[in-house]
Design a protein around this motif. Structure first.
Motif, PDB file in Angstrom:
ATOM      1  N   LEU A   1       0.833  -1.208   0.000  1.00 35.54           N
ATOM      2  CA  LEU A   1       0.000   0.000   0.000  1.00 35.54           C
ATOM      3  C   LEU A   1       0.867   1.257   0.000  1.00 35.54           C
ATOM      4  N   VAL A   2       1.932   1.262   0.801  1.00 31.02           N
ATOM      5  CA  VAL A   2       2.812   2.443   0.851  1.00 31.02           C
ATOM      6  C   VAL A   2       3.337   2.768  -0.540  1.00 31.02           C
ATOM      7  N   PHE A   3       3.850   1.760  -1.247  1.00 34.99           N
ATOM      8  CA  PHE A   3       4.546   2.081  -2.495  1.00 34.99           C
ATOM      9  C   PHE A   3       3.604   2.347  -3.659  1.00 34.99           C
ATOM     10  N   SER A   4       2.502   1.610  -3.750  1.00 39.58           N
ATOM     11  CA  SER A   4       1.583   1.899  -4.859  1.00 39.58           C
ATOM     12  C   SER A   4       0.955   3.283  -4.657  1.00 39.58           C
ATOM     13  N   HIS A   5       0.604   3.604  -3.409  1.00 37.21           N
ATOM     14  CA  HIS A   5       0.009   4.906  -3.071  1.00 37.21           C
ATOM     15  C   HIS A   5       0.983   6.053  -3.399  1.00 37.21           C
ATOM     16  N   ALA A   6       2.234   5.922  -2.939  1.00 35.26           N
ATOM     17  CA  ALA A   6       3.203   7.013  -3.118  1.00 35.26           C
ATOM     18  C   ALA A   6       3.599   7.158  -4.589  1.00 35.26           C
ATOM     19  N   PHE A   7       3.732   6.039  -5.295  1.00 37.83           N
ATOM     20  CA  PHE A   7       4.112   6.123  -6.720  1.00 37.83           C
ATOM     21  C   PHE A   7       3.056   6.901  -7.501  1.00 37.83           C
ATOM     22  N   ALA A   8       1.775   6.620  -7.217  1.00 36.50           N
ATOM     23  CA  ALA A   8       0.706   7.332  -7.938  1.00 36.50           C
ATOM     24  C   ALA A   8       0.678   8.811  -7.557  1.00 36.50           C
ATOM     25  N   GLU A   9       1.064   9.132  -6.327  1.00 34.34           N
ATOM     26  CA  GLU A   9       1.161  10.556  -5.955  1.00 34.34           C
ATOM     27  C   GLU A   9       2.246  11.232  -6.788  1.00 34.34           C
ATOM     28  N   GLU A  10       3.418  10.600  -6.841  1.00 36.66           N
ATOM     29  CA  GLU A  10       4.538  11.232  -7.546  1.00 36.66           C
ATOM     30  C   GLU A  10       4.271  11.346  -9.038  1.00 36.66           C
ATOM     31  N   THR A  11       3.522  10.379  -9.572  1.00 35.66           N
ATOM     32  CA  THR A  11       3.302  10.354 -11.024  1.00 35.66           C
ATOM     33  C   THR A  11       2.148  11.252 -11.443  1.00 35.66           C
ATOM     34  N   VAL A  12       1.091  11.294 -10.631  1.00 33.90           N
ATOM     35  CA  VAL A  12      -0.133  11.992 -11.042  1.00 33.90           C
ATOM     36  C   VAL A  12      -0.382  13.278 -10.256  1.00 33.90           C
ATOM     37  N   LEU A  13      -0.303  13.209  -8.909  1.00 35.71           N
ATOM     38  CA  LEU A  13      -0.761  14.346  -8.104  1.00 35.71           C
ATOM     39  C   LEU A  13       0.225  15.496  -8.018  1.00 35.71           C
ATOM     40  N   TRP A  14       1.493  15.162  -7.715  1.00 31.22           N
ATOM     41  CA  TRP A  14       2.421  16.260  -7.429  1.00 31.22           C
ATOM     42  C   TRP A  14       2.719  17.100  -8.662  1.00 31.22           C
ATOM     43  N   PRO A  15       2.792  16.514  -9.883  1.00 29.04           N
ATOM     44  CA  PRO A  15       2.953  17.391 -11.065  1.00 29.04           C
ATOM     45  C   PRO A  15       1.796  18.381 -11.195  1.00 29.04           C
TER      46      PRO A  15
END
Ligand SMILES: [Fe+2]
Ligand SMILES: [Fe+2]
Length: 250
Positions: A66-80
């Motif tokens: 959960l930690v890594f799938s959640h954070a990866f999607a943040e870095e890829t989609v949300l933070w940009p």
């Protein structure tokens, strides 16, 4: 600025499917799993040590996935998107990317360590502290700024894009993968298939079900994630331009 999203109603956060509600739900689940892991030694039970160890191992696998799938999607989609719609986006996302990197480094160390290594428990507790700090930063600082910049429909669209990437994201630590697109999308998602096959081999129950969602489609997943990321970033830029027009409505 909108206050923390921790205690606001679903309607105030954009309604069901909004990125803010999806984030808050995952954070609550992570909190529950970490608390259960830490309590596993002390919970009164008639189970044998082996049964407790295997219960804790299942919790650990669920937390890591959960930690890594959640954070990866943040870095890829949300933070940009946040970097494009908020003047504070660059500094805030740099801070959480540092937290994600530190979590990656610690969890990679735990995964590589011998299960009987006496330092393992302290590393895990340090990682949990970092995860909790990351959740507070997101709920109190970053996500309220997305609430300020985007309308309800845009928050729900962003939620759907984030969820699509999360379901095909890597589920293990990869400290060498960059924290920002396009490098993370290209390298990270390519690793997702391997991670999920490994999860499938290790786990039963929820872990296996999550792992199995995309174990057989890493290439499709990689392509889809990159496309979703590009579409969302473009849409985020357009949102900001529309919101900046005098008299424009969300
Ligand atoms: Fe988050
Ligand atoms: Fe995060």
């Amino acid at each position: 600025m909108t206050p923390t999203i921790a205690e606001q109603s679903a309607a105030d956060l954009g309604g069901e499917g909004s990125i803010l509600l999806r984030q808050r739900r995952d954070h609550a689940e992570l909190d529950r799993l970490m608390n259960a892991y830490l309590a596993a030694d002390t919970t009164e039970t008639s189970d044998t040590t082996d049964a407790i160890d295997s219960y804790r191992e299942r919790l650990w696998q669920d937390i890591v996935q959960l930690v890594f799938s959640h954070a990866f999607a943040e870095e890829t989609v949300l933070w940009p998107v946040l970097r494009r719609v908020s003047p504070a986006g660059e500094d805030l996302t740099a801070r959480v990317e540092e937290e994600h990197q530190a979590i990656n480094d610690l969890l990679a160390q735990v995964e590589k360590a011998d299960p009987d290594d006496p330092r393992r428990r302290a590393w895990i507790e340090d990682a949990f502290t970092l995860v909790r700090q990351d959740i507070r930063d997101e709920e109190d600082e970053l996500l309220p700024r997305l609430r300020d910049a985007l309308g309800d429909r845009q928050l729900r669209r962003l939620g759907a894009a984030w969820e699509a990437v999360r379901r095909t994201a890597p589920t293990r630590p990869h400290p060498a993968v960059p924290r920002r697109p396009p490098g993370n999308a290209v390298l990270g998602v390519a690793l997702s298939g391997f991670d999920r096959l490994r999860d499938l081999a290790r786990a039963r129950g929820p872990s296996a079900r999550r792992a199995g969602l995309s174990a057989g489609v890493p290439v499709v997943a990689a392509g889809a994630a990159v496309l979703v990321w590009r579409a969302v970033v473009r849409r985020g830029t357009r949102c900001r331009r529309v919101a900046a027009r005098p008299g424009s409505k969300r």
